[in-house]
Write a protein that holds these residues in place. Structure first.
Motif, PDB file in Angstrom:
ATOM      1  N   LEU A 108       0.843  -1.197   0.000  1.00 55.04           N
ATOM      2  CA  LEU A 108       0.000   0.000   0.000  1.00 55.04           C
ATOM      3  C   LEU A 108       0.877   1.246   0.000  1.00 55.04           C
ATOM      4  CD1 LEU A 108      -3.199   0.617   2.043  1.00 55.04           C
ATOM      5  CD2 LEU A 108      -1.430   2.362   1.988  1.00 55.04           C
ATOM      6  N   GLN A 109       0.576   2.165  -0.937  1.00 54.86           N
ATOM      7  CA  GLN A 109       1.322   3.417  -0.994  1.00 54.86           C
ATOM      8  C   GLN A 109       0.392   4.591  -0.709  1.00 54.86           C
ATOM      9  OE1 GLN A 109       3.123   3.790  -4.889  1.00 54.86           O
ATOM     10  NE2 GLN A 109       1.170   3.717  -5.969  1.00 54.86           N
ATOM     11  N   VAL A 110       0.959   5.610  -0.056  1.00 59.44           N
ATOM     12  CA  VAL A 110       0.234   6.853   0.179  1.00 59.44           C
ATOM     13  C   VAL A 110       0.802   7.892  -0.773  1.00 59.44           C
ATOM     14  CG1 VAL A 110      -0.184   6.220   2.577  1.00 59.44           C
ATOM     15  CG2 VAL A 110       1.784   7.667   2.018  1.00 59.44           C
ATOM     16  N   VAL A 111       0.062   8.998  -0.937  1.00 58.92           N
ATOM     17  CA  VAL A 111       0.449  10.015  -1.904  1.00 58.92           C
ATOM     18  C   VAL A 111       0.705  11.338  -1.180  1.00 58.92           C
ATOM     19  CG1 VAL A 111      -0.158  11.190  -4.047  1.00 58.92           C
ATOM     20  CG2 VAL A 111      -1.020   8.871  -3.618  1.00 58.92           C
ATOM     21  N   GLU A 112       1.901  11.856  -1.354  1.00 58.40           N
ATOM     22  CA  GLU A 112       2.285  13.166  -0.827  1.00 58.40           C
ATOM     23  C   GLU A 112       2.103  14.204  -1.929  1.00 58.40           C
ATOM     24  OE1 GLU A 112       6.352  15.513   0.643  1.00 58.40           O
ATOM     25  OE2 GLU A 112       6.367  13.335   0.350  1.00 58.40           O
ATOM     26  N   PRO A 165       2.234  20.638   2.381  1.00 60.24           N
ATOM     27  CA  PRO A 165       2.100  19.241   1.957  1.00 60.24           C
ATOM     28  C   PRO A 165       0.809  18.624   2.479  1.00 60.24           C
ATOM     29  CG  PRO A 165       3.679  19.422   3.742  1.00 60.24           C
ATOM     30  CD  PRO A 165       3.331  20.820   3.343  1.00 60.24           C
ATOM     31  N   LEU A 166       0.273  17.705   1.694  1.00 59.45           N
ATOM     32  CA  LEU A 166      -0.938  16.984   2.065  1.00 59.45           C
ATOM     33  C   LEU A 166      -0.666  15.502   1.838  1.00 59.45           C
ATOM     34  CD1 LEU A 166      -3.976  17.694   2.838  1.00 59.45           C
ATOM     35  CD2 LEU A 166      -4.496  17.226   0.440  1.00 59.45           C
ATOM     36  N   VAL A 181       1.509  11.116   9.207  1.00 57.12           N
ATOM     37  CA  VAL A 181       1.534  12.436   9.850  1.00 57.12           C
ATOM     38  C   VAL A 181       2.842  13.146   9.521  1.00 57.12           C
ATOM     39  CG1 VAL A 181       1.457  13.684  12.037  1.00 57.12           C
ATOM     40  CG2 VAL A 181      -0.033  11.701  11.680  1.00 57.12           C
ATOM     41  N   GLU A 182       3.952  12.405   9.498  1.00 53.50           N
ATOM     42  CA  GLU A 182       5.234  12.991   9.099  1.00 53.50           C
ATOM     43  C   GLU A 182       5.160  13.549   7.683  1.00 53.50           C
ATOM     44  OE1 GLU A 182       8.076   9.911   9.461  1.00 53.50           O
ATOM     45  OE2 GLU A 182       8.102   9.909  11.650  1.00 53.50           O
ATOM     46  N   ILE A 183       4.531  12.813   6.790  1.00 50.53           N
ATOM     47  CA  ILE A 183       4.434  13.240   5.388  1.00 50.53           C
ATOM     48  C   ILE A 183       3.595  14.507   5.261  1.00 50.53           C
ATOM     49  CG2 ILE A 183       3.471  12.610   3.131  1.00 50.53           C
ATOM     50  CD1 ILE A 183       4.292   9.688   3.830  1.00 50.53           C
ATOM     51  N   GLY A 184       2.464  14.534   5.949  1.00 49.44           N
ATOM     52  CA  GLY A 184       1.592  15.704   5.884  1.00 49.44           C
ATOM     53  C   GLY A 184       2.083  16.868   6.713  1.00 49.44           C
ATOM     54  N   LYS A 237      -1.448  16.340  11.773  1.00 51.04           N
ATOM     55  CA  LYS A 237      -2.579  15.405  11.639  1.00 51.04           C
ATOM     56  C   LYS A 237      -3.695  15.982  10.778  1.00 51.04           C
ATOM     57  CE  LYS A 237      -4.861  16.840  15.943  1.00 51.04           C
ATOM     58  NZ  LYS A 237      -5.338  16.407  17.281  1.00 51.04           N
ATOM     59  N   ASN A 238      -3.825  17.315  10.755  1.00 52.28           N
ATOM     60  CA  ASN A 238      -4.864  17.932   9.932  1.00 52.28           C
ATOM     61  C   ASN A 238      -4.512  17.948   8.455  1.00 52.28           C
ATOM     62  OD1 ASN A 238      -6.287  18.392  12.256  1.00 52.28           O
ATOM     63  ND2 ASN A 238      -6.042  20.605  12.252  1.00 52.28           N
ATOM     64  N   ARG A 239      -3.295  17.514   8.119  1.00 52.06           N
ATOM     65  CA  ARG A 239      -2.864  17.460   6.722  1.00 52.06           C
ATOM     66  C   ARG A 239      -2.876  16.031   6.189  1.00 52.06           C
ATOM     67  NH1 ARG A 239      -3.349  21.881   4.223  1.00 52.06           N
ATOM     68  NH2 ARG A 239      -1.748  21.203   2.743  1.00 52.06           N
ATOM     69  N   VAL A 240      -3.590  15.163   6.888  1.00 53.49           N
ATOM     70  CA  VAL A 240      -3.747  13.766   6.474  1.00 53.49           C
ATOM     71  C   VAL A 240      -5.200  13.541   6.087  1.00 53.49           C
ATOM     72  CG1 VAL A 240      -3.638  11.351   7.212  1.00 53.49           C
ATOM     73  CG2 VAL A 240      -1.875  12.975   7.961  1.00 53.49           C
ATOM     74  N   ILE A 241      -5.415  12.920   4.926  1.00 57.78           N
ATOM     75  CA  ILE A 241      -6.768  12.609   4.455  1.00 57.78           C
ATOM     76  C   ILE A 241      -6.955  11.094   4.501  1.00 57.78           C
ATOM     77  CG2 ILE A 241      -8.439  12.840   2.590  1.00 57.78           C
ATOM     78  CD1 ILE A 241      -7.454  15.526   3.710  1.00 57.78           C
ATOM     79  N   PRO A 242      -7.746  10.592   5.449  1.00 53.54           N
ATOM     80  CA  PRO A 242      -7.977   9.155   5.508  1.00 53.54           C
ATOM     81  C   PRO A 242      -8.823   8.679   4.330  1.00 53.54           C
ATOM     82  CG  PRO A 242      -9.340  10.296   7.114  1.00 53.54           C
ATOM     83  CD  PRO A 242      -8.452  11.336   6.494  1.00 53.54           C
TER      84      PRO A 242
END
Length: 263
Positions: A176-180, A187-188, A224-227, A230-235
């Motif tokens: 699974l990959q997330v997108v920055e 950053p989001l 959270v590090e990437i965003g 915590k408010n810059r993370v979209i579940p």
């Protein structure tokens, strides 16, 4: 070409006849209702558009008895996109609700983690539990795209376009990959199923469908590090997204994410 992107969530389905036991391991209130929304995402830098995940179609909805509200390949038209002309699609993982309808994007290059392709075609698919979230037709379609030269494989972190990077966090699925995404507000992180809900990563409560629990737990910190916050993370599936961000246009199923939260 700008390296700052607008980010949109498009809701194509929901499943409200769920309870918290389906969303959290060892929850204190397992019988309480807990709805789930299903999204695909679109990135737009003013010159190019990128689709993140392709959702699932009516055939898959009927097969799994999980109706959709709208065809995701048609829903992206609300943002001026035609699936037949999309040239770049990021697939976060190959579960049925993220990688269906690949044939609807005949001119796209698909970006996928090599670990995910190996996982979806390897020995773990002999186990009914690991196999359940995958649909063989979807996986076979991706294999055909590999054969035709339309898949770019990534091994960990990589740049897809200027301002758009992917990161392999695993956990829920092995690749699974997330997108920055770089935006005008910073950053989001599009977490996809690295965290289905805000509650998963904020309260460190793992989702029950998990391949590697350690990777899932460390993924909660990584997103959270990437965003950056915590408010810059979209579940990937939280109905709160539709309350935290402003709707776009008149369709009633598109929200803009690269702006300050409403809540």
């Amino acid at each position: 070409m700008s390296d700052l992107w607008e980010v949109y969530a498009i809701k194509y389905a929901d499943r409200n006849a769920r309870t918290r036991v389906e969303s959290f391991i060892d929850d204190d209130h397992p019988a309480e209702p807990h709805g789930m929304d299903y999204f695909v995402w679109v990135l737009d830098n003013g010159t190019r558009k990128i689709v993140v995940d392709t959702g699932y179609d009516v055939t898959e909805a009927n097969r799994r008895s999980r109706p959709i509200l709208r065809d995701p390949a048609k829903a992206i038209e609300a943002l001026g996109l035609n699936a037949e002309t999309v040239d770049t699609v990021i697939i976060t993982h190959l579960h049925y609700d993220h990688a269906g309808g690949l044939d609807r994007y005949p001119n796209a290059i698909f970006h996928l983690q090599a670990d995910e392709m190996a996982f979806a075609t390897g020995p773990c698919m002999c186990d009914p539990t690991f196999k359940a979230p995958f649909t063989a037709d979807h996986v076979c379609e991706m294999v055909r795209h590999v054969d035709s030269g339309r898949v770019v494989f990534h091994d960990g972190s990589a740049e897809v376009e200027s301002g758009v990077r992917v990161h392999n966090v695993g956990g829920h699925s092995n690749g699974l990959q997330v997108v920055e995404v770089q935006t005008k507000t910073g950053p989001l992180c599009l977490a996809s199923d690295a965290s289905h809900y805000y509650e998963n990563f904020i309260d460190k409560k793992p989702f029950p469908i998990v391949y590697n629990l350690d990777a899932m737990m460390s993924g909660f910190e990584r997103i959270v590090e990437i965003g950056g916050h915590k408010n810059r993370v979209i579940p990937g599936h939280d109905p709160l997204v539709t309350q935290y961000y402003p709707s776009v246009g008149t369709s009633g199923f598109v929200w803009r994410l690269d702006v300050d939260r409403l809540g």
